[in-house]
Design a protein around this motif. Structure first.
Motif, short mmCIF file in Angstrom:
data_model
loop_
_atom_site.label_atom_id
_atom_site.label_comp_id
_atom_site.label_asym_id
_atom_site.label_seq_id
_atom_site.Cartn_x
_atom_site.Cartn_y
_atom_site.Cartn_z
N GLY A 27 0.81 -1.05 -0.07
CA GLY A 27 -0.09 0.04 -0.05
C GLY A 27 0.90 1.34 -0.03
N LYS A 28 1.98 1.20 -0.71
CA LYS A 28 3.00 2.32 -0.53
C LYS A 28 3.08 2.83 -1.92
CE LYS A 28 4.70 1.38 3.53
NZ LYS A 28 4.65 2.13 4.78
N SER A 29 3.58 4.23 -2.06
CA SER A 29 3.54 4.86 -3.20
C SER A 29 5.04 4.31 -3.94
CB SER A 29 3.78 6.40 -3.17
OG SER A 29 4.93 6.85 -2.74
N GLU A 30 4.99 4.76 -5.17
CA GLU A 30 6.63 4.37 -5.77
C GLU A 30 7.48 5.25 -5.73
OE1 GLU A 30 5.55 3.53 -10.01
OE2 GLU A 30 4.36 2.17 -9.60
N SER A 31 7.37 6.45 -4.83
CA SER A 31 7.92 7.50 -4.61
C SER A 31 9.59 7.18 -3.95
CB SER A 31 7.68 8.78 -3.84
OG SER A 31 7.08 8.32 -2.42
N PRO A 32 9.74 6.15 -3.24
CA PRO A 32 10.99 5.64 -2.69
C PRO A 32 11.93 5.14 -3.74
CG PRO A 32 9.11 4.74 -1.41
CD PRO A 32 8.66 5.59 -2.58
N ILE A 33 11.33 4.72 -4.99
CA ILE A 33 12.26 4.10 -6.09
C ILE A 33 13.30 4.98 -6.35
CG2 ILE A 33 12.36 3.17 -8.19
CD1 ILE A 33 9.49 2.21 -7.79
N THR A 34 14.38 4.50 -6.35
CA THR A 34 15.51 5.40 -6.97
C THR A 34 16.35 4.47 -7.79
OG1 THR A 34 17.06 4.86 -4.98
CG2 THR A 34 15.96 6.91 -5.01
#
Length: 102
Positions: A27-34
């Motif tokens: 249930g998390k966004s993809e914003s932490p992807i680096t």
């Protein structure tokens, strides 16, 4: 000594697809992807060849990825106490003492 067996399903998926599946399952966004620039090939995939396990053990995959990833995420959610223990400073110290010189 013991044997090493890679277990996989003969279905390649891009690492980013797996990461996005995990984030959705949490249930998390993809914003932490680096993305890292020094290992571009590794952003694509890690291939697993399960043929040794299939030949020597008679092992074969029985769970589709889409179902298995959900089950795996749920297992970790249901076992947060285990997660906290094995990522604790105490465990990391134990691990380093036991395996650090290998």
């Amino acid at each position: 000594m013991g044997e090493v067996y890679n277990l996989g399903g003969h279905k390649e998926k891009a690492n980013i697809e797996i990461v996005k599946n995990i984030l959705r399952g949490l249930g998390k966004s993809e914003s932490p992807i680096t993305y890292v620039t020094d290992r571009k090939g590794h952003d694509r995939r890690y291939a697993i060849d399960p043929s040794k396990a299939m030949a020597e053990l008679g092992w074969a995959p029985t769970t589709m990825f889409k179902d298995g990833i959900k089950l795996t995420i749920q297992w970790y959610k249901d076992h947060m106490d285990w997660m906290e223990e094995c990522t604790s400073e105490k465990y990391m110290k134990y691990y380093e003492e036991m395996y650090g010189n290998r």
